[in-house]
Write a protein that holds these residues in place. Structure first.
Motif, PDB file in Angstrom:
ATOM      1  N   ALA A  40       0.833  -1.206   0.000  1.00  0.00           N
ATOM      2  CA  ALA A  40       0.000   0.000   0.000  1.00  0.00           C
ATOM      3  C   ALA A  40       0.866   1.253   0.000  1.00  0.00           C
ATOM      4  O   ALA A  40       0.553   2.234  -0.695  1.00  0.00           O
ATOM      5  N   ASN A  41       1.948   1.239   0.740  1.00  0.00           N
ATOM      6  CA  ASN A  41       2.845   2.393   0.767  1.00  0.00           C
ATOM      7  C   ASN A  41       3.517   2.611  -0.583  1.00  0.00           C
ATOM      8  O   ASN A  41       3.713   3.755  -1.007  1.00  0.00           O
ATOM      9  N   ARG A  42       3.865   1.522  -1.257  1.00  0.00           N
ATOM     10  CA  ARG A  42       4.459   1.664  -2.595  1.00  0.00           C
ATOM     11  C   ARG A  42       3.442   2.247  -3.574  1.00  0.00           C
ATOM     12  O   ARG A  42       3.766   3.115  -4.395  1.00  0.00           O
ATOM     13  N   GLU A  43       2.200   1.767  -3.479  1.00  0.00           N
ATOM     14  CA  GLU A  43       1.141   2.311  -4.340  1.00  0.00           C
ATOM     15  C   GLU A  43       0.914   3.788  -4.044  1.00  0.00           C
ATOM     16  O   GLU A  43       0.750   4.609  -4.966  1.00  0.00           O
ATOM     17  N   LEU A  44       0.929   4.134  -2.758  1.00  0.00           N
ATOM     18  CA  LEU A  44       0.734   5.522  -2.358  1.00  0.00           C
ATOM     19  C   LEU A  44       1.832   6.416  -2.928  1.00  0.00           C
ATOM     20  O   LEU A  44       1.559   7.507  -3.438  1.00  0.00           O
ATOM     21  N   GLU A  45       3.068   5.960  -2.851  1.00  0.00           N
ATOM     22  CA  GLU A  45       4.188   6.751  -3.377  1.00  0.00           C
ATOM     23  C   GLU A  45       4.045   6.952  -4.879  1.00  0.00           C
ATOM     24  O   GLU A  45       4.284   8.056  -5.397  1.00  0.00           O
ATOM     25  N   THR A  46       3.670   5.906  -5.595  1.00  0.00           N
ATOM     26  CA  THR A  46       3.499   6.008  -7.040  1.00  0.00           C
ATOM     27  C   THR A  46       2.444   7.046  -7.406  1.00  0.00           C
ATOM     28  O   THR A  46       2.611   7.829  -8.346  1.00  0.00           O
ATOM     29  N   LEU A  47       1.354   7.051  -6.642  1.00  0.00           N
ATOM     30  CA  LEU A  47       0.242   7.959  -6.939  1.00  0.00           C
ATOM     31  C   LEU A  47       0.531   9.411  -6.546  1.00  0.00           C
ATOM     32  O   LEU A  47       0.021  10.337  -7.185  1.00  0.00           O
ATOM     33  N   THR A  48       1.323   9.614  -5.514  1.00  0.00           N
ATOM     34  CA  THR A  48       1.447  10.965  -4.945  1.00  0.00           C
ATOM     35  C   THR A  48       2.776  11.668  -5.205  1.00  0.00           C
ATOM     36  O   THR A  48       2.849  12.894  -5.086  1.00  0.00           O
ATOM     37  N   LYS A  49       3.820  10.940  -5.539  1.00  0.00           N
ATOM     38  CA  LYS A  49       5.159  11.549  -5.590  1.00  0.00           C
ATOM     39  C   LYS A  49       5.223  12.765  -6.507  1.00  0.00           C
ATOM     40  O   LYS A  49       5.637  13.850  -6.092  1.00  0.00           O
ATOM     41  N   GLU A  50       4.814  12.605  -7.744  1.00  0.00           N
ATOM     42  CA  GLU A  50       4.909  13.703  -8.705  1.00  0.00           C
ATOM     43  C   GLU A  50       3.881  14.800  -8.436  1.00  0.00           C
ATOM     44  O   GLU A  50       4.236  15.996  -8.441  1.00  0.00           O
ATOM     45  N   PRO A  51       2.604  14.481  -8.162  1.00  0.00           N
ATOM     46  CA  PRO A  51       1.648  15.554  -7.854  1.00  0.00           C
ATOM     47  C   PRO A  51       2.044  16.397  -6.639  1.00  0.00           C
ATOM     48  O   PRO A  51       1.927  17.621  -6.670  1.00  0.00           O
ATOM     49  N   LEU A  52       2.537  15.742  -5.581  1.00  0.00           N
ATOM     50  CA  LEU A  52       2.910  16.512  -4.392  1.00  0.00           C
ATOM     51  C   LEU A  52       4.191  17.294  -4.624  1.00  0.00           C
ATOM     52  O   LEU A  52       4.373  18.383  -4.059  1.00  0.00           O
ATOM     53  N   ARG A  53       5.084  16.772  -5.459  1.00  0.00           N
ATOM     54  CA  ARG A  53       6.280  17.554  -5.809  1.00  0.00           C
ATOM     55  C   ARG A  53       5.859  18.849  -6.497  1.00  0.00           C
ATOM     56  O   ARG A  53       6.356  19.927  -6.180  1.00  0.00           O
ATOM     57  N   LYS A  54       4.922  18.730  -7.433  1.00  0.00           N
ATOM     58  CA  LYS A  54       4.430  19.914  -8.137  1.00  0.00           C
ATOM     59  C   LYS A  54       3.747  20.879  -7.170  1.00  0.00           C
ATOM     60  O   LYS A  54       3.942  22.099  -7.239  1.00  0.00           O
TER      61      LYS A  54
END
Length: 215
Positions: A40-54
């Motif tokens: 679940a944490n890996r899925e969360l990182e995939t979904l959020t990494k780029e949007p939250l960076r932006k």
């Protein structure tokens, strides 16, 4: 096989089926094992990494970015249910809601985290918790509640006294009240905490009339 041995074998087999997720009674929206939590944490990182960076870089989010963040929320909900006493998931939920322009939901996530978690006094946890209070302060300022914002900022600084952003925000609140000495003190603390933080350099020059030295 004796009745006792048969009973033991049946219980062991049932337990194995449960762990494997083969029982129809298992809820797919619930995390049962550390392995599922890692997934679940890996899925969360995939979904959020780029949007939250932006979002943190103040860049515009695409519709796909927003959709990924919305998909991340139920994943994060599962993680929070699995580990309800760690601040990280509440802080993450708040950031996602802020990125989606949902300030009230962000505040609810932060307050939920404060109510349900206990500080564990590690450097990472202190940074996350302090940052959470800074974001709460920003939300209070959006609602023109400077008193609540000041309380949140002083709590953030108490948790971790190295947040340049917290000192700048507190300094500006004091400045707005005519507390020039307090504003100068916070400006200096902000600069000492992070001389490369441009708002700290700007605020220091503003309240002292002196240009901050280049880092």
């Amino acid at each position: 096989m004796s009745q006792a041995n048969w009973s033991t074998s049946w219980r062991i087999s049932l337990f194995a089926v449960l762990l494997a997720g083969g029982c129809t009674g298992m809820d797919p929206n619930v995390i049962y094992t550390p392995q599922q939590a890692e997934e679940a944490n890996r899925e969360l990182e995939t979904l959020t990494k780029e949007p939250l960076r932006k979002f943190l870089a103040k860049e515009a989010l695409s519709e796909q970015d927003k959709e990924n963040l919305r998909k991340a929320l139920p994943v994060l909900k599962k993680i929070t249910a699995y580990d309800p006493i760690t601040i990280n998931s509440y802080a993450m939920a708040g950031k996602i809601h802020l990125a989606l322009d949902e300030p009230q939901q962000a505040m609810d996530s932060y307050l939920d985290g404060i109510a349900k978690t206990k500080p564990n006094d590690t450097p990472i946890e202190r940074t996350i918790r302090s940052d959470l209070y800074v974001e709460m302060a920003d939300l209070h300022l959006r609602n023109n509640d400077s008193a609540a914002a000041e309380r949140a900022l002083r709590t953030a600084i108490l948790i971790e006294d190295t947040s340049s952003q917290a000192h700048v925000m507190l300094g500006r609140i004091l400045q707005s009240r005519g507390d020039a000495a307090g504003a100068k003190e916070e400006a200096l603390k902000a600069l000492l905490a992070d001389a490369e933080y441009e708002p700290a350099r700007t605020f220091y020059q503003e309240v002292t009339g002196k240009k901050a030295a280049s880092p």
